[in-house]
Motif scaffolding. Sequence first.
Motif, PDB file in Angstrom:
ATOM      1  N   GLU A  67       0.801  -1.228   0.000  1.00 16.33           N
ATOM      2  CA  GLU A  67       0.000   0.000   0.000  1.00 16.33           C
ATOM      3  C   GLU A  67       0.830   1.272   0.000  1.00 16.33           C
ATOM      4  OE1 GLU A  67      -3.245  -0.137  -0.421  1.00 16.33           O
ATOM      5  OE2 GLU A  67      -3.041  -2.317  -0.495  1.00 16.33           O
ATOM      6  N   ILE A  68       2.084   1.171   0.458  1.00 18.54           N
ATOM      7  CA  ILE A  68       2.883   2.393   0.507  1.00 18.54           C
ATOM      8  C   ILE A  68       4.069   2.322  -0.447  1.00 18.54           C
ATOM      9  CG2 ILE A  68       4.246   3.921   1.968  1.00 18.54           C
ATOM     10  CD1 ILE A  68       2.455   3.122   4.283  1.00 18.54           C
ATOM     11  N   LEU A  69       4.983   1.386  -0.210  1.00 16.34           N
ATOM     12  CA  LEU A  69       6.212   1.383  -0.998  1.00 16.34           C
ATOM     13  C   LEU A  69       5.924   1.155  -2.484  1.00 16.34           C
ATOM     14  CD1 LEU A  69       8.424  -0.598   1.520  1.00 16.34           C
ATOM     15  CD2 LEU A  69       8.420   1.856   1.083  1.00 16.34           C
ATOM     16  N   LYS A  70       5.115   0.142  -2.793  1.00 21.90           N
ATOM     17  CA  LYS A  70       4.865  -0.164  -4.200  1.00 21.90           C
ATOM     18  C   LYS A  70       4.154   0.980  -4.903  1.00 21.90           C
ATOM     19  CE  LYS A  70       3.250  -3.852  -7.214  1.00 21.90           C
ATOM     20  NZ  LYS A  70       4.355  -3.801  -8.184  1.00 21.90           N
ATOM     21  N   LYS A  71       3.328   1.709  -4.162  1.00 16.00           N
ATOM     22  CA  LYS A  71       2.580   2.798  -4.799  1.00 16.00           C
ATOM     23  C   LYS A  71       3.332   4.121  -4.823  1.00 16.00           C
ATOM     24  CE  LYS A  71      -2.026   1.037  -3.848  1.00 16.00           C
ATOM     25  NZ  LYS A  71      -3.184   1.141  -2.956  1.00 16.00           N
ATOM     26  N   TYR A  72       4.105   4.389  -3.787  1.00 14.60           N
ATOM     27  CA  TYR A  72       4.646   5.748  -3.678  1.00 14.60           C
ATOM     28  C   TYR A  72       6.165   5.838  -3.668  1.00 14.60           C
ATOM     29  CZ  TYR A  72      -0.157   6.545  -2.310  1.00 14.60           C
ATOM     30  OH  TYR A  72      -1.520   6.577  -2.294  1.00 14.60           O
ATOM     31  N   ASN A  73       6.868   4.730  -3.400  1.00 18.49           N
ATOM     32  CA  ASN A  73       8.324   4.861  -3.306  1.00 18.49           C
ATOM     33  C   ASN A  73       8.935   5.089  -4.686  1.00 18.49           C
ATOM     34  OD1 ASN A  73      11.225   3.983  -3.074  1.00 18.49           O
ATOM     35  ND2 ASN A  73      10.579   3.891  -0.961  1.00 18.49           N
ATOM     36  N   PRO A  74       9.825   6.082  -4.792  1.00 17.83           N
ATOM     37  CA  PRO A  74      10.381   6.403  -6.108  1.00 17.83           C
ATOM     38  C   PRO A  74      11.167   5.250  -6.749  1.00 17.83           C
ATOM     39  CG  PRO A  74      11.360   7.757  -4.380  1.00 17.83           C
ATOM     40  CD  PRO A  74      10.222   7.031  -3.763  1.00 17.83           C
ATOM     41  N   ILE A 115      13.234   6.669 -22.497  1.00 21.60           N
ATOM     42  CA  ILE A 115      13.282   7.995 -23.121  1.00 21.60           C
ATOM     43  C   ILE A 115      11.934   8.626 -22.811  1.00 21.60           C
ATOM     44  CG2 ILE A 115      13.590   9.275 -25.270  1.00 21.60           C
ATOM     45  CD1 ILE A 115      15.111   6.844 -26.354  1.00 21.60           C
ATOM     46  N   ARG A 116      11.866   9.330 -21.690  1.00 18.83           N
ATOM     47  CA  ARG A 116      10.588   9.852 -21.210  1.00 18.83           C
ATOM     48  C   ARG A 116      10.731  11.346 -21.012  1.00 18.83           C
ATOM     49  NH1 ARG A 116       7.352   5.617 -18.814  1.00 18.83           N
ATOM     50  NH2 ARG A 116       5.847   7.289 -18.587  1.00 18.83           N
ATOM     51  N   LYS A 117      10.132  12.105 -21.898  1.00 18.98           N
ATOM     52  CA  LYS A 117      10.209  13.562 -21.833  1.00 18.98           C
ATOM     53  C   LYS A 117       9.683  14.072 -20.493  1.00 18.98           C
ATOM     54  CE  LYS A 117       8.861  17.381 -24.926  1.00 18.98           C
ATOM     55  NZ  LYS A 117      10.010  17.747 -25.709  1.00 18.98           N
ATOM     56  N   GLY A 118      10.412  14.994 -19.888  1.00 18.09           N
ATOM     57  CA  GLY A 118       9.942  15.619 -18.659  1.00 18.09           C
ATOM     58  C   GLY A 118      10.328  14.888 -17.398  1.00 18.09           C
ATOM     59  N   VAL A 119      10.972  13.733 -17.523  1.00 14.55           N
ATOM     60  CA  VAL A 119      11.403  12.998 -16.336  1.00 14.55           C
ATOM     61  C   VAL A 119      12.897  13.197 -16.163  1.00 14.55           C
ATOM     62  CG1 VAL A 119      11.507  10.762 -15.222  1.00 14.55           C
ATOM     63  CG2 VAL A 119       9.612  11.305 -16.747  1.00 14.55           C
ATOM     64  N   PRO A 155       9.335   7.907 -14.141  1.00 14.00           N
ATOM     65  CA  PRO A 155       8.249   8.710 -14.711  1.00 14.00           C
ATOM     66  C   PRO A 155       7.002   8.677 -13.841  1.00 14.00           C
ATOM     67  CG  PRO A 155       9.088   7.096 -16.294  1.00 14.00           C
ATOM     68  CD  PRO A 155       9.838   6.878 -15.030  1.00 14.00           C
ATOM     69  N   GLU A 156       6.695   7.509 -13.297  1.00 11.69           N
ATOM     70  CA  GLU A 156       5.498   7.376 -12.470  1.00 11.69           C
ATOM     71  C   GLU A 156       5.602   8.294 -11.256  1.00 11.69           C
ATOM     72  OE1 GLU A 156       7.425   4.973 -13.529  1.00 11.69           O
ATOM     73  OE2 GLU A 156       6.174   3.735 -14.849  1.00 11.69           O
ATOM     74  N   TYR A 157       6.802   8.335 -10.691  1.00  8.98           N
ATOM     75  CA  TYR A 157       7.041   9.148  -9.510  1.00  8.98           C
ATOM     76  C   TYR A 157       6.843  10.629  -9.827  1.00  8.98           C
ATOM     77  CZ  TYR A 157       9.791  11.184  -5.690  1.00  8.98           C
ATOM     78  OH  TYR A 157      10.214  11.926  -4.635  1.00  8.98           O
ATOM     79  N   MET A 158       7.383  11.071 -10.974  1.00  9.55           N
ATOM     80  CA  MET A 158       7.257  12.479 -11.350  1.00  9.55           C
ATOM     81  C   MET A 158       5.787  12.847 -11.595  1.00  9.55           C
ATOM     82  SD  MET A 158      10.508  13.789 -11.983  1.00  9.55           S
ATOM     83  CE  MET A 158      10.349  14.933 -13.319  1.00  9.55           C
ATOM     84  N   GLU A 159       5.070  11.953 -12.287  1.00  8.99           N
ATOM     85  CA  GLU A 159       3.657  12.232 -12.552  1.00  8.99           C
ATOM     86  C   GLU A 159       2.887  12.367 -11.249  1.00  8.99           C
ATOM     87  OE1 GLU A 159       2.310   9.089 -15.160  1.00  8.99           O
ATOM     88  OE2 GLU A 159       3.822   9.769 -16.607  1.00  8.99           O
ATOM     89  N   GLN A 160       3.228  11.467 -10.333  1.00  8.65           N
ATOM     90  CA  GLN A 160       2.556  11.456  -9.043  1.00  8.65           C
ATOM     91  C   GLN A 160       2.824  12.761  -8.283  1.00  8.65           C
ATOM     92  OE1 GLN A 160       3.504   7.878  -6.785  1.00  8.65           O
ATOM     93  NE2 GLN A 160       3.879   9.259  -5.092  1.00  8.65           N
ATOM     94  N   LEU A 161       4.094  13.227  -8.332  1.00  6.12           N
ATOM     95  CA  LEU A 161       4.434  14.483  -7.667  1.00  6.12           C
ATOM     96  C   LEU A 161       3.655  15.641  -8.284  1.00  6.12           C
ATOM     97  CD1 LEU A 161       8.320  14.427  -7.211  1.00  6.12           C
ATOM     98  CD2 LEU A 161       6.583  14.317  -5.445  1.00  6.12           C
ATOM     99  N   ASP A 206       9.798  23.267 -12.621  1.00  6.75           N
ATOM    100  CA  ASP A 206       8.789  23.158 -11.585  1.00  6.75           C
ATOM    101  C   ASP A 206       9.285  22.365 -10.382  1.00  6.75           C
ATOM    102  OD1 ASP A 206       8.533  20.442 -12.091  1.00  6.75           O
ATOM    103  OD2 ASP A 206       6.807  20.691 -13.395  1.00  6.75           O
ATOM    104  N   ALA A 207       8.476  22.399  -9.323  1.00  4.78           N
ATOM    105  CA  ALA A 207       8.886  21.802  -8.057  1.00  4.78           C
ATOM    106  C   ALA A 207       9.130  20.306  -8.187  1.00  4.78           C
ATOM    107  CB  ALA A 207       7.820  22.070  -7.001  1.00  4.78           C
ATOM    108  N   ALA A 208       8.346  19.638  -9.015  1.00  7.73           N
ATOM    109  CA  ALA A 208       8.503  18.186  -9.127  1.00  7.73           C
ATOM    110  C   ALA A 208       9.868  17.828  -9.690  1.00  7.73           C
ATOM    111  CB  ALA A 208       7.403  17.612 -10.015  1.00  7.73           C
ATOM    112  N   SER A 209      10.310  18.567 -10.716  1.00  5.75           N
ATOM    113  CA  SER A 209      11.600  18.209 -11.301  1.00  5.75           C
ATOM    114  C   SER A 209      12.736  18.531 -10.339  1.00  5.75           C
ATOM    115  CB  SER A 209      11.801  18.878 -12.654  1.00  5.75           C
ATOM    116  OG  SER A 209      11.679  20.252 -12.549  1.00  5.75           O
ATOM    117  N   VAL A 210      12.593  19.593  -9.555  1.00 12.69           N
ATOM    118  CA  VAL A 210      13.649  19.906  -8.592  1.00 12.69           C
ATOM    119  C   VAL A 210      13.724  18.823  -7.511  1.00 12.69           C
ATOM    120  CG1 VAL A 210      14.462  21.532  -6.865  1.00 12.69           C
ATOM    121  CG2 VAL A 210      13.485  22.364  -8.971  1.00 12.69           C
ATOM    122  N   LEU A 211      12.566  18.421  -7.033  1.00 13.93           N
ATOM    123  CA  LEU A 211      12.529  17.404  -5.984  1.00 13.93           C
ATOM    124  C   LEU A 211      13.141  16.108  -6.504  1.00 13.93           C
ATOM    125  CD1 LEU A 211      11.446  17.673  -3.179  1.00 13.93           C
ATOM    126  CD2 LEU A 211       9.355  16.577  -3.886  1.00 13.93           C
ATOM    127  N   ALA A 212      12.750  15.740  -7.712  1.00 17.27           N
ATOM    128  CA  ALA A 212      13.313  14.531  -8.314  1.00 17.27           C
ATOM    129  C   ALA A 212      14.800  14.727  -8.573  1.00 17.27           C
ATOM    130  CB  ALA A 212      12.594  14.204  -9.610  1.00 17.27           C
TER     131      ALA A 212
END
Lengths: 533, 307
Positions: free
Chosen positions: A119-126, A446-450, B33-39, B19-25
């Motif tokens: 419920e926590i790590l799998k869902k929210y841990n980076p 290759i994920r734009k914005g990540v 990617p999932e983590y950034m979207e979530q943030l 933005d704040a999400a990219s700085v935090l990451a």
Amino acid sequence: MTDLSRRTVLALPLGLAAASNGASAAEPRRGGTMVMIVHPEPSTLAHYAVSAGNIPPIATQVYEGLCTYDWDLNPRPNLAKSWDVAADGKTITFTLQEGVTFHNGKPFTSADVQYSFMEILKKYNPIAPVMLAELVAVDTPDPMTAVLRLANPAPYIMKALSGRDLPILCRSVFEGTDVLQNPTANKPIGTGPFKFVSWERGQSVRLDRNESYWKPGLPYLNRIVARFIPDAATRSAAMEAGEAHFAGYSAVNYADLARMKTNPVLDLTTKGYEMTPAQSVLELNGRHPQLQKKAVRQAIAYAIDRNVILRDVMFGYGLPASGPLSRKFKTAGLYTDDVRQYDVPDRLEIANRLLDAAGAPRGAGGMRFALHLEVNSFGEQWLRQAEYLKQALVAVGIDVTLRSEDTATWLRRVYTNYDYDINEPFLSQGVDPVYGLNKQFLTSQIRKGVTFVNDTFYSNPEVDRMLGEGARELDPEKRGAIYKKVQQILAEDSPMIWLIDVQYVSVFNRRLKDHTTGPLGTQQAFERAWMDK
Amino acid sequence: MILGIVVLNFFLIHLAPGDAASVLAGESGAASPEYMEQLRRKFGLDQPMATQFGVYLLNMLHLDLGYSFRNDSPVASLILDRLWPTSLLMLTAFGTALVIGTLLGLVAATGRNSWRDAVISLVSLVAYATPGFWLGLMMIVIFAIRLGWLPTSGFDTVGADNEGWDEVWDVGRHLVMPAVALSLFYLAVYARVMRASVLEQVGMDYVTTARAKGQTEARVMTGHVLRNALLPVVTMAGVQAGNLIGGSIVVETVFGWPGVGTLAFNALQSRDLNLLLGIFFVSACLVVVINLAVDLVYVCLDPRMEL
């Protein structure tokens, strides 16, 4: 893993600690307050949901994991007394430690493990999307048994069970609340040796001794205070003045370390970062017309003298990087230096020859083409490094312009707009190559914005396939062979230039004993640390 | 006026890239990617700008400064926590600068061209030209490391649990160096303004008149010259009270002083926009209040003025 009695469990790391610190026969003294410098101040203590490196030094005093690790990086019992990995690698059965209570008085059971993972790590841990991708369910046949069920074998999970990577949280604290808005985000409740007391924003976090800690006689310290000092010179001064006793994770600038070394009250160690591999690298934009050519990328790799960076930027701490994996993976049998060598005596001639052959002849002023280098915004040393890189590349006819921006602008430019030629990030590699390599080199990343994923546009079906195999391979030998091949291909292709295997340094006051007792160093609990008079 | 500031701030801040999400990451050195979207979802950054602005305005109408997702804490409580240390530092520095600066200016002016005038002018020139952070670091080296008289940094001794007067003494010791570092520049400014102002007033007809009436020199100074000479100093002080908030960032950073200055700096660096907007709002209110106070002081000094 055999059943170990509590006494052997405790005796083992204690013996190691004494050996490593040279703490000799001195009997640990109870009491005292240890002040450690943490930099920068964490934004939150919810380290189950945020992965910044400055959170674990505080959070791991409070949150524990199922395992700890010995100096050879083998898992050792902690909240799990013992475990059994099924032959097919798809189930891991943990027998839990009895008599453990959370700081709120609730007993620790397999339900907490189940809730923490699912419920926590799998869902929210980076790190979960990579490290827990194969985790399907956690079964709880009885209160002291937790069974991790996996879709495919995932041997790397056994490396990530520490309180730093996958902390165990108290189910009753989180159940029925919004995990990300939970008030304990900044007032952590765990099973660890120290209890959270208060957080004076901008100043310090106070942690007091957990009187009912489950390991008898521990911890020795009465209190740990984490202090936040934004200015680098002042952090050094606080250590020199004896106001703080421990500064890990290179909270003291590399430039100040030589001075610290001459101070009779202080000492340094590079131990405790065995599970914190990181590299400083150059990312090359694979869509740039020149950088698309393998020969040009290799030429850049030849043009740079890593020893200059090591000496003048890192002040001798670290090692010249040989390829995409840090040498810290040597212990696990995953590292190889049997790759294309770029630190060779005639490297400048080779670089020039490659550039000529790649169709980039010298033009007016002896320059072949021009590139921008995005300066890493995380501190002065990266500007120094960029200045050297400019010199080194100008020497082979690549005209480099440095561009310095603040962190948010830098990240946006590189990872969202891809508006860069060369980027000089600093990449942590996690406890297993699955983490670091997959992020950087899988086509799917290759994920734009990540930030800090594949922004070199590297795409090699063979590497994609092998990284997938390596993640599932249970046989250490075969796994080593797969990663050896991956390193050779990557070093040949040079989508990045690997500069330095980074080595963090801890500065400590000699009064503080037994502070670095395992490969996680400052990112694990100071349960055995004590203050001498 | 404050409403205008609120709106202007919002749009100015959103001009900054990143933005704040990219700085935090970015700070964690790793992110999926999932983590950034979530943030981004959590921070509300996935909403259109108009929605974000609407939510912000609505909150401000309720005097709700919003939530700092980065710090997992309401903005108001973050600022309130820091307001007391910052006010203490600023008032001490401001008071020290004003009182000592004025006195030095007065002393220099009354002994024009004497040795004390020369010394005071020289000292204020040096103080005026010395950067606060350098002065701070030098003081740390001398008084904290070499002599061990004062603590290097922080607001009080952490984990000491002092009570009552012990706590006051403890905070006082921590306050000395940052207050001196922050005040020295302004002290020099006030000394120079005061000196010039007194010299100007002494030549006025009303002073000659007062002397002709047989008043003592001391009475002339305190009763006549001082009040008039203080007016330019107060004007200057009013302007600089606003600047103090900015000037304190450097000093707070050097001395690890848990104030609003460093909070603002960190918020800007990490694109913690809610927090930054909150700080701007509180600072704007403070500046308005300080200017009102200055106007009141004017009235006390010079009865000819009206509010």
